[in-house]
Design a protein around this motif. Structure first.
Motif, mmCIF file in Angstrom:
data_model
loop_
_atom_site.group_PDB
_atom_site.id
_atom_site.type_symbol
_atom_site.label_atom_id
_atom_site.label_comp_id
_atom_site.label_asym_id
_atom_site.label_seq_id
_atom_site.Cartn_x
_atom_site.Cartn_y
_atom_site.Cartn_z
ATOM 1 N N ARG A 1 0.833 -1.207 0.000
ATOM 2 C CA ARG A 1 0.000 0.000 0.000
ATOM 3 C C ARG A 1 0.868 1.258 0.000
ATOM 4 O O ARG A 1 0.561 2.225 -0.689
ATOM 5 C CB ARG A 1 -0.915 -0.022 1.214
ATOM 6 N N PHE A 2 1.943 1.247 0.788
ATOM 7 C CA PHE A 2 2.870 2.385 0.800
ATOM 8 C C PHE A 2 3.480 2.587 -0.578
ATOM 9 O O PHE A 2 3.569 3.714 -1.068
ATOM 10 C CB PHE A 2 3.967 2.179 1.848
ATOM 11 N N CYS A 3 3.911 1.508 -1.217
ATOM 12 C CA CYS A 3 4.555 1.619 -2.530
ATOM 13 C C CYS A 3 3.596 2.164 -3.584
ATOM 14 O O CYS A 3 3.996 2.970 -4.428
ATOM 15 C CB CYS A 3 5.087 0.260 -2.964
ATOM 16 N N PHE A 4 2.345 1.714 -3.556
ATOM 17 C CA PHE A 4 1.387 2.164 -4.557
ATOM 18 C C PHE A 4 0.896 3.580 -4.291
ATOM 19 O O PHE A 4 0.316 4.204 -5.168
ATOM 20 C CB PHE A 4 0.205 1.202 -4.649
ATOM 21 N N ASN A 5 1.150 4.101 -3.104
ATOM 22 C CA ASN A 5 0.810 5.489 -2.801
ATOM 23 C C ASN A 5 1.991 6.345 -3.246
ATOM 24 O O ASN A 5 2.932 6.589 -2.496
ATOM 25 C CB ASN A 5 0.534 5.655 -1.302
ATOM 26 N N GLN A 6 1.928 6.809 -4.496
ATOM 27 C CA GLN A 6 3.061 7.538 -5.066
ATOM 28 C C GLN A 6 3.403 8.796 -4.292
ATOM 29 O O GLN A 6 4.573 9.163 -4.176
ATOM 30 C CB GLN A 6 2.771 7.893 -6.521
ATOM 31 N N PRO B 1 -4.138 1.073 -23.995
ATOM 32 C CA PRO B 1 -4.603 0.384 -22.784
ATOM 33 C C PRO B 1 -4.063 1.061 -21.528
ATOM 34 O O PRO B 1 -2.976 1.634 -21.538
ATOM 35 C CB PRO B 1 -4.053 -1.033 -22.939
ATOM 36 N N ARG B 2 -4.855 0.991 -20.490
ATOM 37 C CA ARG B 2 -4.408 1.529 -19.203
ATOM 38 C C ARG B 2 -3.285 0.655 -18.665
ATOM 39 O O ARG B 2 -3.309 -0.556 -18.808
ATOM 40 C CB ARG B 2 -5.540 1.510 -18.181
ATOM 41 N N GLU B 3 -2.344 1.316 -18.031
ATOM 42 C CA GLU B 3 -1.250 0.566 -17.426
ATOM 43 C C GLU B 3 -1.697 0.017 -16.075
ATOM 44 O O GLU B 3 -2.444 0.681 -15.339
ATOM 45 C CB GLU B 3 -0.035 1.464 -17.195
ATOM 46 N N ALA B 4 -1.213 -1.161 -15.763
ATOM 47 C CA ALA B 4 -1.460 -1.712 -14.427
ATOM 48 C C ALA B 4 -0.678 -0.872 -13.427
ATOM 49 O O ALA B 4 0.335 -0.255 -13.766
ATOM 50 C CB ALA B 4 -1.015 -3.166 -14.369
ATOM 51 N N ARG B 5 -1.156 -0.849 -12.203
ATOM 52 C CA ARG B 5 -0.469 -0.007 -11.225
ATOM 53 C C ARG B 5 0.933 -0.514 -10.931
ATOM 54 O O ARG B 5 1.799 0.259 -10.515
ATOM 55 C CB ARG B 5 -1.299 0.169 -9.955
ATOM 56 N N THR B 6 1.194 -1.806 -11.170
ATOM 57 C CA THR B 6 2.565 -2.303 -11.003
ATOM 58 C C THR B 6 3.478 -1.729 -12.080
ATOM 59 O O THR B 6 4.644 -1.441 -11.821
ATOM 60 C CB THR B 6 2.607 -3.841 -11.043
ATOM 61 N N GLU B 7 2.945 -1.549 -13.294
ATOM 62 C CA GLU B 7 3.741 -0.953 -14.366
ATOM 63 C C GLU B 7 4.029 0.525 -14.078
ATOM 64 O O GLU B 7 5.133 1.009 -14.338
ATOM 65 C CB GLU B 7 3.016 -1.086 -15.703
ATOM 66 N N VAL B 8 3.042 1.225 -13.554
ATOM 67 C CA VAL B 8 3.232 2.629 -13.193
ATOM 68 C C VAL B 8 4.276 2.735 -12.087
ATOM 69 O O VAL B 8 5.162 3.597 -12.127
ATOM 70 C CB VAL B 8 1.885 3.259 -12.762
ATOM 71 N N LEU B 9 4.191 1.837 -11.092
ATOM 72 C CA LEU B 9 5.162 1.833 -9.994
ATOM 73 C C LEU B 9 6.562 1.521 -10.521
ATOM 74 O O LEU B 9 7.539 2.157 -10.109
ATOM 75 C CB LEU B 9 4.751 0.827 -8.922
#
Length: 196
Positions: free
Chosen positions: A13-18, A139-147
């Motif tokens: 959760r911390f990692c995905f909270n940019q 296509p939308r990027e997965a949040r792992t790709e954005v991270l």
């Protein structure tokens, strides 16, 4: 000397909270690396090198190289207690978040939306003669790709910041002629050897 922020709890959760991730990195860098000249100046005790004389202010001469340095004990203490722990804390956060970015993410809130958009895009009839833009699909990027993209950028920034900081330390302290990577590895080996 400013205080270095404590390493946050490492969770996906911390990692995905940019915002939280970037804030931690920004605050840690500003406390140690961005203010490295001020931090090193704080290591020099004023008035200990010579006795003050009013005549000393009448002309400005550069200090000899021997007087520019900081005591090696003070430099070592700064590197061991402030700089390397801050660097290691940021490295730990970046490494953990990189492992999150390369793992599967079953709790991605946009997974279903992306799957639906992909299905609609596959069913679409594309005639680029009638509409040259009809073939476009982003296509939308997965949040792992954005991270992962964020972490690539932050790792590049981290390398630049550390190289600059190490260069300043080399000018003011003795860095043993080592690169910052070697010095941090040596500090880690020393710290791991002293742990119970």
């Amino acid at each position: 000397m400013s205080t270095v922020p404590h390493q946050p709890g490492l969770t996906p959760r911390f990692c995905f909270n940019q915002t939280a991730l970037r804030d931690f990195l920004r605050l840690s860098r500003s406390a140690t690396d961005d203010s490295i000249a001020q931090n090193l100046n704080n290591l020099v005790a004023p008035g200990t090198s010579t006795v003050f004389s009013p005549a000393s202010t009448s002309s400005r001469l550069p200090r000899p190289d021997a007087q520019r340095g900081i005591e090696s004990a003070a430099c070592s203490a700064f590197k061991d207690r402030v700089l390397f722990p801050a660097w290691q804390s940021r490295s730990d956060v970046l490494s953990y978040c990189a492992s999150v970015a390369t793992s599967e993410d079953p709790s991605d809130p946009n997974l279903i939306v992306r799957q639906q958009e992909d299905a609609r895009a596959r069913k679409r009839v594309v005639n680029e003669r009638l509409d040259p833009y009809s073939g476009r699909y982003f296509p939308r990027e997965a949040r792992t790709e954005v991270l992962a993209a964020l972490l690539r950028n932050e790792n590049m920034v981290e390398n630049i910041v550390r190289a600059r900081t190490w260069r300043v330390i080399g000018e003011r302290c003795d860095n043993g002629g080592h690169e910052w990577e070697d010095a941090l590895d040596s500090w880690n080996r020393h710290m791991n050897g002293n742990r119970p």
